[in-house]
Design an enzyme around this catalytic site. Structure first.
Site, PDB file in Angstrom:
ATOM      1  N   ASP A 285      -0.104   6.459   2.265  1.00 57.11           N
ATOM      2  CA  ASP A 285       0.296   6.134   3.621  1.00 57.11           C
ATOM      3  C   ASP A 285       1.824   5.916   3.643  1.00 57.11           C
ATOM      4  OD1 ASP A 285      -1.147   5.369   6.360  1.00 57.11           O
ATOM      5  OD2 ASP A 285       0.458   3.916   6.075  1.00 57.11           O
TER       6      ASP A 285
ATOM      7  N   TYR B  87       7.025   2.059  12.785  1.00 50.91           N
ATOM      8  CA  TYR B  87       6.778   3.407  13.285  1.00 50.91           C
ATOM      9  C   TYR B  87       7.921   3.881  14.169  1.00 50.91           C
ATOM     10  CZ  TYR B  87       2.049   3.434  11.446  1.00 50.91           C
ATOM     11  OH  TYR B  87       0.965   3.430  10.601  1.00 50.91           O
TER      12      TYR B  87
ATOM     13  N   HIS C  37      -8.547   7.872   2.984  1.00 48.09           N
ATOM     14  CA  HIS C  37      -7.162   7.433   3.101  1.00 48.09           C
ATOM     15  C   HIS C  37      -6.827   6.223   2.233  1.00 48.09           C
ATOM     16  CE1 HIS C  37      -3.306   7.410   5.072  1.00 48.09           C
ATOM     17  NE2 HIS C  37      -3.437   6.150   5.438  1.00 48.09           N
TER      18      HIS C  37
END
Length: 468
Positions: free
Chosen positions: A236, A382, A439
């Site tokens: 990630d 982000y 993930h």
């Protein structure tokens, strides 16, 4: 004669168009030089002129007041005003509210009653804090035993998590890395930090803290601990931060291993489109086609599952206010990501999270976000990574000669092929495909990740650097 002139003009225009296209293509796809990057930017509160550096290392122990647990229990005991799912709908519209009610009931009536036990698990790992660039950074630091030092080749390892994860992802993975009893020739001195703005690490106090800045802080943490050269493993955000670190500071990285091998350079995108038409030409086996292609389907899947990304990359403080003011809202938001990251056969299953990750582990991770009130600061990361300042660095186009290893788990985000990855990492030493897993590999299947990481380490051949 006029026809010849017109034909000549058409040929000339076509030639000019092709020539211009070639120039543009070459300019967009050629590797770029490593940019100059400041490695001591101050990110703490107040003015840097008033800043007094503190290089000391302080022990950290989680000690949550009982009053805080009692307050959380009261919050979870409020009557929930949830909207019932549509008929026949499980998790297609988001996290199912029937399932959410069950999670909240368990969180309140079972999990919190044994919080002392969960806190003891957190404290079973040696943890510390130290100030880096004005920020207090929290990290797990597990060293190998004396017996392991005698029997194994020991290397420092920087272990990096992402969102919505935390250092809790690594609780089963770390002991495999540090114990002398593992079946490999290697053991690792593990440093697993909470990313800046995550968990118990401070958040940056001004805009601009992107993945390159995060990589710099993580590198400076390792230098603070005396590790001038070290391995990196991450998924990630940890994968992107690790890639940035290996690009900006290759002199400090022995090898970089990723379980989310992504690359967004123009050349990688063009190769991905081209590879969709001839996939088996660029893969070691036709059985791995579904990992990458068709690229259009992968993009559609990403579009369907990336609503959270758009929110956090545009208005992180808005969603952050909702999440920090409601533990149930926080649970719904984070649990939905874990539900999605099981596998396609389980995504609509009410027992998927329990089956794949274990209920306690996921609630432990949820508690990290709740106790540290870090939903907003984690979401801001982000926005910083879609900013012009970060895009202008174009680090995906800057080659790194650091040895790289890639582990592709079947149900993770679509990764790039070796053909694409070598444009960024010419020294791609290790590449593996798994037909299972998703993930959160360190949490879901730590043994498989451990085996792949140590296989990568073994291919680098650094036995001469055994640490005493």
């Amino acid at each position: 004669m006029k026809c010849l002139i017109v034909f000549g003009l058409i040929v000339a225009l076509f030639g000019a168009f092709v020539g211009y296209g070639y120039v543009v293509f070459t300019d967009l796809t050629k590797p770029l030089p490593k940019p100059e990057f400041k490695d001591d930017t101050y990110w703490g509160p107040g003015d840097v002129k008033d800043f007094v550096p503190d290089n000391k290392i302080y022990e950290f122990k989680l000690q949550v007041p009982q009053s805080e647990i009692d307050d959380l229990r009261k919050e979870l005991n409020r009557t929930l005003r949830l909207t019932e799912p549509l008929d026949g709908i499980a998790f297609e519209y988001g996290f199912n509210t029937y399932a959410l009610q069950q999670f909240v009931d368990y969180w309140r009536d079972n999990y919190l009653t044994k919080w002392d036990e969960r806190q003891e698990l957190f404290n079973s790992f040696k943890q510390y804090k130290t100030e880096i660039q004005g920020l207090n950074i929290h990290y797990i630091h597990e060293k190998v035993s004396e017996e392991a030092k005698e029997k194994k080749h020991v290397y420092p390892l920087l272990l990096l998590h992402g969102w919505p994860g935390s250092v809790r992802e690594f609780f089963d993975f770390i002991p495999m890395l540090t114990k002398h009893s593992n079946i490999t020739d290697y053991a690792f001195e593990v440093v697993a930090p909470s990313l800046v703005g995550y968990g118990w690490s401070d958040a940056a106090t001004r805009p601009g803290f992107n993945a390159a800045e995060m990589a710099t802080v993580m590198r400076n943490l390792m230098l603070r601990l005396g590790h001038k050269k070290f391995f990196i493993q991450g998924g990630d955000w940890g994968s992107i931060i690790g890639s940035n670190l290996a690009t900006l500071y290759p002199e400090n990285v022995i090898g970089y291993h990723s379980n989310m091998c992504v690359l967004h350079s123009p050349l990688a995108i063009l190769k991905g489109i081209y590879g969709s038409f001839f996939p088996e030409k660029y893969l070691p086996s036709r059985f791995f086609v579904d990992h990458h292609f068709p690229v259009w389907d992968k993009w559609l899947d990403l579009l369907q599952e990336s609503g959270y990304f758009h929110i956090q990359a545009t208005k992180p403080d808005t969603i952050g206010a909702a999440l920090t003011s409601s533990p149930v809202g926080l649970a719904s938001y984070i649990l939905e990501k874990f539900q999605t990251c099981t596998n396609p056969g389980l995504q609509q299953d009410f027992g998927a999270i329990v089956t794949v990750f274990g209920l306690e582990a996921v609630l432990d991770n949820l508690m990290v976000y709740y106790l540290t009130n870090s939903a907003t600061t984690a979401a801001r990361f982000y926005l910083e990574n879609v900013s012009k300042a970060y895009r202008d660095l174009q680090l995906d186009r800057v080659q790194s000669l650091v040895p790289m290893g890639c582990a592709r788990f079947r149900f993770d985000l679509a990764s790039v092929t070796d053909w694409q990855l070598r444009d960024k990492f010419p020294n791609l030493t290790h590449s593996m495909y798994f037909q299972q897993g998703s993930h959160f590999a360190a949490l879901e299947m730590p043994a498989m990740l451990f085996n792949d990481f140590t296989a990568f380490v073994g291919k680098i051949g650094l036995h001469g650097e055994k640490r005493k």
